[in-house]
Design a protein around this motif. Structure first.
Motif, mmCIF file in Angstrom:
data_model
loop_
_atom_site.group_PDB
_atom_site.id
_atom_site.type_symbol
_atom_site.label_atom_id
_atom_site.label_comp_id
_atom_site.label_asym_id
_atom_site.label_seq_id
_atom_site.Cartn_x
_atom_site.Cartn_y
_atom_site.Cartn_z
ATOM 1 N N PRO A 201 0.611 -1.383 0.057
ATOM 2 C CA PRO A 201 0.086 0.009 -0.148
ATOM 3 C C PRO A 201 0.869 1.317 -0.023
ATOM 4 O O PRO A 201 1.854 1.204 0.475
ATOM 5 N N GLN A 258 -13.637 -6.508 -0.671
ATOM 6 C CA GLN A 258 -13.920 -5.115 -1.506
ATOM 7 C C GLN A 258 -13.689 -5.582 -2.817
ATOM 8 O O GLN A 258 -13.028 -6.563 -3.250
ATOM 9 N N ARG A 260 -12.414 -4.056 -6.229
ATOM 10 C CA ARG A 260 -11.428 -3.025 -6.593
ATOM 11 C C ARG A 260 -10.461 -3.506 -7.711
ATOM 12 O O ARG A 260 -10.214 -4.679 -7.788
ATOM 13 N N ARG A 371 -9.037 4.869 -0.508
ATOM 14 C CA ARG A 371 -8.151 4.258 0.128
ATOM 15 C C ARG A 371 -6.845 4.933 0.544
ATOM 16 O O ARG A 371 -6.346 4.605 1.796
#
Ligand SMILES: [Fe+2]
Length: 408
Positions: A201, A258, A260, A371
């Motif tokens: 991330p 999720q 995505r 996010r």
């Protein structure tokens, strides 16, 4: 037309394709051959609207370009190491806590200019560099952490929490299985196994090597932009697949999954961000993919394997030596590592930060805004922690570990 999903032979319900966390080249090639045989028109699929036919710029590269380490490894001079040492004394004398490390409290009057040039490489150049070689043996664990935070504050000062449940801002990447009676976490970061190509991330992931393995543990980096170009030219259908939502397992979080995409286009220009979340598609050991999460399609399974094997083909490999800090873009590169073996004398141990430089950051695609906002949301200073001892992230605890934590 090809069936979009695998079906269970008895129930007829969609089932998760046979795609393990550790990529299997034979399975990938067989799936590719099967899908192209079922639908030979797949390579004629148009690219998604607005996506470029070809990305250009220094972020598009092949590993052989970087065979000469001096192109990307910056060896700190004796004078620069002395400047770092003075900053350590300065910060310690101030009596401040580690939450207050920044460019003013950890001053590097000369080195900061070099660090800024290297940071531009992260955001507008090849996307990576390594700082060599900090004499970690001269410092305490606290001082090594301080040096890492201080240098990183001059590079990409916004730090994401790696464990919002306990405010930890610093990760320890090391084999923790000997400390774990279950013998398995849900994340390979805390084991000695290899990790396939993926993105962490945030804008930048950095790793500070405090210790090397007895054998293995080589780091690998690949240009996701090169991979994009290859797919856009040969398999635009897979670019389309990657730009559409994947059901990603969220493991110990709520909601449990999720939707995505992997591919995002930056607003106002042609830049592409690839967030390669392979483990959230396949699960791993202590955290397998839950049967209640919708299965991937066969096309999605092929696409995520394509990302790995194309990256593997054109990656740069490097050995992180004790005292090195590696900084890597998560926006345009993938990273991976080989498995390793520790010994009583030599243990692989890396510190990790997830970082962002707000001045140099790319425009955030609308689909990623939430996010990134959550990721870099300021953890209140009183809740921030910089653990000097390794621990497993709350959300990476395998089911056995999680149950144990709840019992405790
Ligand atoms: Fe990673």
């Amino acid at each position: 037309m090809a069936s979009p999903t695998s079906l269970h032979p008895i129930s007829g319900q969609p089932k998760q394709p046979d795609i393990p966390y550790h990529p299997d080249e034979a399975k990938w090639r067989a799936r590719t051959a099967r899908r192209l045989a079922e639908d030979p028109c797949l390579p004629s699929t148009p690219l998604p609207e607005g996506f470029p036919k070809r990305l250009i710029g220094p972020l598009v590269w092949e590993g052989e370009q970087w065979a000469d380490e001096s192109l990307w490894a910056y060896s700190l001079s004796e004078e620069e190491l002395q400047e770092i040492d003075r900053a350590v004394r300065h910060f310690e004398d101030s009596g401040r806590p580690l939450t207050q490390v920044d460019r003013t409290t950890f001053p590097l009057p000369k080195l900061s200019h070099t660090l800024h040039s290297l940071t531009i490489e992260l955001y507008a150049g090849r996307g990576f560099f390594v700082l060599r070689s900090i004499p970690t043996g001269l410092y305490t664990p606290y001082q090594n952490t301080l040096i890492y935070l201080g240098l990183s504050a001059h590079i990409a000062p916004t730090i994401a929490s790696q464990d919002p449940a306990n405010g930890s801002m610093l990760g320890h990447i090391t084999d923790l299985r000997s400390k774990d009676e279950n013998g398995s976490s849900g994340a390979p970061a805390y084991m000695n196994v290899s990790q396939p190509f993926h993105s962490d991330p945030g804008d930048v992931v950095s790793l500070f090597a405090l210790g090397e393995a007895e054998e293995g543990g080589e780091s690998k980096i690949a240009s996701a932009w090169w991979v994009y170009n290859e797919l856009a030219e040969t398999r635009p259908d897979l670019v389309k697949v990657l730009a559409e939502p994947f059901p990603l397992e969220m493991f110990n979080r709520d909601p449990p999954y999720q939707l995505r995409p992997f591919l995002f286009k930056c607003p106002h220009d042609d830049r592409i961000i690839i967030q390669n979340a392979r483990r959230l598609c396949t699960g791993f050991e202590g955290l397998p993919r839950s049967p209640s999460v919708p299965p991937l399609t066969e096309a999605q399974a092929e696409a995520i394997d394509a990302l790995h094997f194309l990256a593997e083909k054109h990656c740069v490999r490097m050995k992180l030596r004790t005292g090195d800090i590696q900084y890597v873009s998560n926006l345009g590169l993938f990273h991976a590592r080989e498995g390793f073996v520790d010994s009583p004398q030599k243990k692989r141990h890396l510190l990790r930060l997830w970082q962002r430089n707000e001045e140099l950051a790319w425009p955030t695609p609308p689909a990623l805004e939430e996010r990134f906002k959550v990721l870099f949301k300021k953890v209140p200073v009183e809740k921030q922690r910089f653990p000097l001892e390794p621990d497993i992230r709350s959300i990476s605890r395998g089911r056995g570990l999680d149950a144990k934590a709840k019992r405790a």
